[in-house]
Design a protein around this motif. Structure first.
Motif, PDB file in Angstrom:
ATOM      1  N   ARG A 104     -25.505 -81.549  10.208  1.00  0.00           N
ATOM      2  CA  ARG A 104     -25.652 -82.954  11.395  1.00  0.00           C
ATOM      3  C   ARG A 104     -24.430 -82.632  12.381  1.00  0.00           C
ATOM      4  O   ARG A 104     -25.574 -83.844  13.299  1.00  0.00           O
ATOM      5  CB  ARG A 104     -26.301 -83.764   9.513  1.00  0.00           C
ATOM      6  CG  ARG A 104     -26.883 -83.909   9.011  1.00  0.00           C
ATOM      7  CD  ARG A 104     -27.506 -85.133   8.245  1.00  0.00           C
ATOM      8  NE  ARG A 104     -27.624 -84.966   6.931  1.00  0.00           N
ATOM      9  CZ  ARG A 104     -27.356 -85.335   5.594  1.00  0.00           C
ATOM     10  NH1 ARG A 104     -25.905 -85.106   5.671  1.00  0.00           N
ATOM     11  NH2 ARG A 104     -28.128 -84.669   4.367  1.00  0.00           N
ATOM     12  N   HIS A 105     -24.092 -83.480  12.136  1.00  0.00           N
ATOM     13  CA  HIS A 105     -22.775 -83.428  13.167  1.00  0.00           C
ATOM     14  C   HIS A 105     -21.413 -82.764  13.443  1.00  0.00           C
ATOM     15  O   HIS A 105     -19.988 -82.490  12.981  1.00  0.00           O
ATOM     16  CB  HIS A 105     -22.142 -84.723  12.461  1.00  0.00           C
ATOM     17  CG  HIS A 105     -23.064 -85.835  12.129  1.00  0.00           C
ATOM     18  ND1 HIS A 105     -23.820 -86.313  13.425  1.00  0.00           N
ATOM     19  CD2 HIS A 105     -23.024 -86.093  10.754  1.00  0.00           C
ATOM     20  CE1 HIS A 105     -24.527 -88.034  12.424  1.00  0.00           C
ATOM     21  NE2 HIS A 105     -24.115 -87.661  11.598  1.00  0.00           N
ATOM     22  N   ARG A 106     -21.259 -81.570  13.742  1.00  0.00           N
ATOM     23  CA  ARG A 106     -20.966 -80.385  13.504  1.00  0.00           C
ATOM     24  C   ARG A 106     -20.280 -80.473  14.659  1.00  0.00           C
ATOM     25  O   ARG A 106     -18.124 -80.518  14.581  1.00  0.00           O
ATOM     26  CB  ARG A 106     -21.481 -78.741  14.172  1.00  0.00           C
ATOM     27  CG  ARG A 106     -20.306 -77.138  14.370  1.00  0.00           C
ATOM     28  CD  ARG A 106     -21.125 -76.439  15.315  1.00  0.00           C
ATOM     29  NE  ARG A 106     -21.999 -77.274  16.167  1.00  0.00           N
ATOM     30  CZ  ARG A 106     -20.614 -76.990  17.596  1.00  0.00           C
ATOM     31  NH1 ARG A 106     -19.198 -77.061  16.908  1.00  0.00           N
ATOM     32  NH2 ARG A 106     -20.750 -77.654  18.806  1.00  0.00           N
ATOM     33  N   ALA A 107     -20.178 -81.281  15.802  1.00  0.00           N
ATOM     34  CA  ALA A 107     -19.859 -81.379  16.953  1.00  0.00           C
ATOM     35  C   ALA A 107     -18.010 -82.658  16.478  1.00  0.00           C
ATOM     36  O   ALA A 107     -17.167 -82.353  16.791  1.00  0.00           O
ATOM     37  CB  ALA A 107     -20.190 -81.747  18.417  1.00  0.00           C
ATOM     38  N   ALA A 108     -19.369 -83.243  16.060  1.00  0.00           N
ATOM     39  CA  ALA A 108     -17.840 -84.937  15.331  1.00  0.00           C
ATOM     40  C   ALA A 108     -17.226 -84.678  13.874  1.00  0.00           C
ATOM     41  O   ALA A 108     -16.064 -84.944  14.710  1.00  0.00           O
ATOM     42  CB  ALA A 108     -18.773 -85.693  14.710  1.00  0.00           C
ATOM     43  N   VAL A 109     -17.261 -83.314  13.577  1.00  0.00           N
ATOM     44  CA  VAL A 109     -16.613 -82.403  12.924  1.00  0.00           C
ATOM     45  C   VAL A 109     -15.155 -82.913  13.512  1.00  0.00           C
ATOM     46  O   VAL A 109     -14.477 -82.229  12.699  1.00  0.00           O
ATOM     47  CB  VAL A 109     -17.186 -82.074  12.126  1.00  0.00           C
ATOM     48  CG1 VAL A 109     -16.551 -81.370  10.858  1.00  0.00           C
ATOM     49  CG2 VAL A 109     -17.691 -82.304  11.246  1.00  0.00           C
ATOM     50  N   ALA A 110     -15.980 -80.954  14.648  1.00  0.00           N
ATOM     51  CA  ALA A 110     -14.693 -80.237  14.804  1.00  0.00           C
ATOM     52  C   ALA A 110     -13.772 -81.839  15.921  1.00  0.00           C
ATOM     53  O   ALA A 110     -12.830 -81.328  15.453  1.00  0.00           O
ATOM     54  CB  ALA A 110     -15.161 -79.579  15.805  1.00  0.00           C
ATOM     55  N   VAL A 171     -13.229 -76.391   8.352  1.00  0.00           N
ATOM     56  CA  VAL A 171     -13.173 -75.789   9.113  1.00  0.00           C
ATOM     57  C   VAL A 171     -14.290 -75.024   9.838  1.00  0.00           C
ATOM     58  O   VAL A 171     -15.018 -74.509  10.655  1.00  0.00           O
ATOM     59  CB  VAL A 171     -11.617 -74.796   9.287  1.00  0.00           C
ATOM     60  CG1 VAL A 171     -12.398 -73.437   7.365  1.00  0.00           C
ATOM     61  CG2 VAL A 171     -11.459 -73.552   9.805  1.00  0.00           C
ATOM     62  N   ALA A 172     -15.496 -75.065   8.471  1.00  0.00           N
ATOM     63  CA  ALA A 172     -16.781 -74.058   8.957  1.00  0.00           C
ATOM     64  C   ALA A 172     -17.029 -75.008   9.854  1.00  0.00           C
ATOM     65  O   ALA A 172     -18.491 -74.038  11.031  1.00  0.00           O
ATOM     66  CB  ALA A 172     -17.415 -74.164   8.050  1.00  0.00           C
ATOM     67  N   ALA A 173     -16.809 -75.970  10.411  1.00  0.00           N
ATOM     68  CA  ALA A 173     -17.227 -76.721  11.784  1.00  0.00           C
ATOM     69  C   ALA A 173     -16.706 -75.558  13.076  1.00  0.00           C
ATOM     70  O   ALA A 173     -18.166 -75.340  13.712  1.00  0.00           O
ATOM     71  CB  ALA A 173     -16.873 -78.277  12.154  1.00  0.00           C
ATOM     72  N   SER A 174     -16.263 -75.395  12.684  1.00  0.00           N
ATOM     73  CA  SER A 174     -15.571 -74.070  14.437  1.00  0.00           C
ATOM     74  C   SER A 174     -15.965 -72.676  14.155  1.00  0.00           C
ATOM     75  O   SER A 174     -16.818 -72.051  15.136  1.00  0.00           O
ATOM     76  CB  SER A 174     -13.870 -73.508  13.901  1.00  0.00           C
ATOM     77  OG  SER A 174     -13.915 -72.917  13.035  1.00  0.00           O
TER      78      SER A 174
END
Length: 203
Positions: A104-110, A171-174
């Motif tokens: 849902r929030h890949r960029a926010a996690v990164a 780290v999966a957000a990367s």
């Protein structure tokens, strides 16, 4: 002759969400300090001055991005923690919920991963430190309960395990991209099959 006051116009929620999504992608890709309001506006296809109609600063945008992500994360986590499940089931549910949040929030996690250490020094981002304390407590207590209940190995270093799980999940957000070959639930299942074989009691 008195002049009429112009009616106050509020930002359209849908457009506001689109702009926050754009800002999150730019922050994640270029870094918070290197990102200017003009860069965000360029990616959104608008003038920088028009962006100020919706937000007063890039700090406000970043705060809303991170608060939205963490509020949703804790809604999911609290549901898991309040469900009264056993430690293994709780760990599985926390990992699955984490991958759903990355979806849902890949960029926010990164952004959180890259910027939180510097941001917490600012008063307006103090909520990041509180969330981190809650996060650590939730995971450590689950692992400790698993050791006490003899679900996880007695010799398990719970703090080291917590750090490993935390870092390898987020780290999966990367590399994760929504709509890819694997759903967040499938990634969580594969991940858990590797992790739990290492920490569970062998029968």
């Amino acid at each position: 002759m008195p002049t009429k006051k112009k009616p106050q116009v509020t930002a359209v929620p849908a457009r506001r969400g689109e702009l926050l999504n754009t800002a999150a992608e730019v922050f994640a890709e270029q870094g918070y300090n290197a990102t200017t309001v003009r860069k965000i506006a360029d990616h959104a296809g608008m003038l920088a001055g028009s962006l100020y109609y919706h937000f007063d600063s890039k700090e406000s945008m970043l705060e809303e991005i991170l608060r939205t992500f963490l509020d949703e994360l804790w809604d999911g986590y609290d549901t898991v923690l309040d469900a009264g499940k056993g430690p293994r089931e709780t760990l599985e549910a926390l990992v699955t919920e984490s991958f759903r949040e990355i979806d849902r929030h890949r960029a926010a996690v990164a952004i959180y991963q890259k910027e939180s250490k510097q941001l917490v020094a600012q008063e307006r981002f103090a909520f990041l430190a509180e969330s981190q304390r809650r996060f650590e407590k939730a995971w450590l207590s689950t692992l400790e309960r698993g050791v006490e209940d003899r679900v996880f190995r007695a010799d398990l270093d719970v703090r080291l395990t917590y750090r490993f799980v935390r870092d390898t999940v987020w780290v999966a957000a990367s590399w994760y991209r929504p709509g890819g070959q694997h759903s967040p639930e499938e990634i969580a299942r594969q991940y858990l099959s590797m992790v739990l074989d290492g920490i569970a009691v062998r029968t």
